[in-house]
Design a protein around this motif. Structure first.
Motif, PDB file in Angstrom:
ATOM      1  N   ASP A  94       4.072  -3.148   3.215  1.00 21.33           N
ATOM      2  CA  ASP A  94       2.700  -2.996   3.743  1.00 21.33           C
ATOM      3  C   ASP A  94       1.917  -4.259   3.420  1.00 21.33           C
ATOM      4  O   ASP A  94       1.048  -4.268   2.557  1.00 21.33           O
ATOM      5  N   SER A 144      -1.249   2.928  -2.068  1.00 21.10           N
ATOM      6  CA  SER A 144      -0.664   2.807  -0.733  1.00 21.10           C
ATOM      7  C   SER A 144       0.567   3.670  -0.504  1.00 21.10           C
ATOM      8  O   SER A 144       0.920   3.935   0.636  1.00 21.10           O
ATOM      9  N   GLY A 174      -1.896  -3.999   3.973  1.00 17.20           N
ATOM     10  CA  GLY A 174      -2.490  -3.178   2.925  1.00 17.20           C
ATOM     11  C   GLY A 174      -2.510  -3.877   1.586  1.00 17.20           C
ATOM     12  O   GLY A 174      -3.474  -3.776   0.819  1.00 17.20           O
TER      13      GLY A 174
END
Length: 407
Positions: free
Chosen positions: A242, A235, A245
């Protein structure tokens, strides 16, 4: 070198198949890379979960098989791995703590296979995948994975290993490639040493509903250095920067375990079914990073068993409809929990499961029959009487029940 890796290296499909272990959607559906397993078709499945607490002796195994046959069961989901210990002769993991980590003088899985096959029933080895241990105290066996590989467990943001808690599991970390390799090796040993008809993956998810973690604490797993490095490589961010994610990536790691097990079984035992217990809804499953619908769409499993445990027949039906839509033509065996005082409700739920899907799986054996676990739980006479009444009420129609409509 593990036998499965050796097999791949020596084959002409090594490059194509090894690519499938990556957790990215770009890996594609495994069905495109390997032959379809030769699974015997069945009109419907009548399955029963038999837990690891339901047997202690060879006589228990014989009795369980006879009771299942009498109940009209054709598939026994036989739990042989609960928390990184084995109820079969393993060269990888120690004997179950229920046998004091020692050989009990018989092989529960081998005995069940013989007894069930003699009675015309299938045996599916039921394994808890992610759990590393259960309860408040550490395992006493030095070869148990909690002791042998502490680096494989969950660690939080402060570097603390996941704490024990009453009646709950501490977990292995599926984000680590070496953990996934280990779990595949456990399943490989099962399917190559024993003539099982299938492998049933339970806890093939993050066991992250631990009641011991205070609400709002912010504790998150796994946050060990290796896992964070792997995620950053994917990522370029931290989990806190995130969150979406991070959740998606953890979901991919669970799918990677399923994919690698599927790939191994296609190569080693293509006629053995691979199934999974899954959340009651897609949303519920995804909170534990379990993408069951994707497993079906990519043919990573032969069937899923949603745990549709409710005494509310309307809610049960809504969940069935949702799975019918999500699974389309893929195999679903609907899970039903048998509880006292639910006779007519159970009849409705079982019939609906048989009408809409490829079968029904009843949880669990101990709801209908006496087990060695009675000596631990010590049910009172009223509870025993209620169980006996439930068995007497449901067995006649359970034996006879078939799909009433075309699926």
């Amino acid at each position: 070198m593990p036998r499965f890796v050796s097999f791949l290296v020596g084959s002409s499909i090594a490059v194509a198949t090894l690519a499938l272990v990556c957790p990215s959607p770009a890996c594609g559906a495994i069905a495109a890379q390997a032959p379809v397993p030769l699974i015997s078709p069945r009109d419907s499945e009548h399955a029963l979960w038999v837990t690891r607490w339901d047997y202690r002796t060879a006589a228990d195994i014989t009795r369980i098989a006879a009771n299942c046959k009498d109940a009209g069961i054709d598939t026994i989901l036989f739990q042989v791995r609960g928390n990184a210990t084995a109820s079969y002769r393993s060269s990888i993991e120690p004997w179950s703590e229920l046998f004091d980590f020692k050989d009990p003088g018989f092989d529960p899985l081998a005995n069940m296979i013989e007894a069930a096959h003699t009675g015309g029933m299938r045996v599916v080895a039921w394994v808890n995948v992610m759990p590393a241990w259960y309860g408040n105290t550490a395992p006493t066996s030095p070869s148990q994975v909690w002791n042998k590989h502490p680096e494989w467990l969950w660690y939080d943001q402060k570097g603390a290993r996941q704490a024990f808690s009453e009646k709950f599991y501490v977990s292995l970390n599926p984000c680590l490639p070496e953990v996934r390799t280990y779990l595949v090796s456990v399943i490989e040993e099962l399917v190559t040493r024993y003539q099982v008809d299938g492998v049933h993956l339970d806890y093939i998810r993050f066991p992250n509903e631990n009641p011991a973690i205070p609400t709002g604490s912010g504790i998150d797993y796994p946050r060990d250095k290796q896992t964070l490095t792997l995620f950053k490589g994917f990522s370029s961010k931290s989990p806190d920067d995130d969150r979406v994610g991070w959740d998606n990536w953890r979901t991919e790691q669970v799918t990677a375990v399923v994919r690698q097990i599927r790939l191994m079984m296609r190569a080693r035992k293509p006629r053995v079914e691979l199934t999974a217990a899954v959340g009651v809804t897609r949303a519920n499953a995804l909170t534990h990073f379990q993408d069951a619908e994707r497993w079906l769409s990519e043919d990573l499993v032969d069937a899923v068993y949603p745990m549709n445990y409710t005494a509310d027949s309307r809610l049960f039906g809504k969940r069935c409809d949702a799975w019918k839509s999500a699974a389309k033509s893929k195999r679903v065996v609907m899970g039903v929990m048998f509880e006292k005082g639910m006779n007519e409700t159970l009849r409705v739920e079982v019939q609906r499961a048989l009408d809409q899907f490829q079968g029904v799986a009843v949880f669990a054996y101990g709801s209908l029959f006496e087990t060695p676990n009675d000596a631990v739980d010590r049910p009172d006479e009223a509870s025993r009487a209620q169980r006996d009444a439930l068995r007497q009420a449901v067995l006649p129609w359970l034996r006879a029940m078939k799909p009433a409509t075309k699926r």
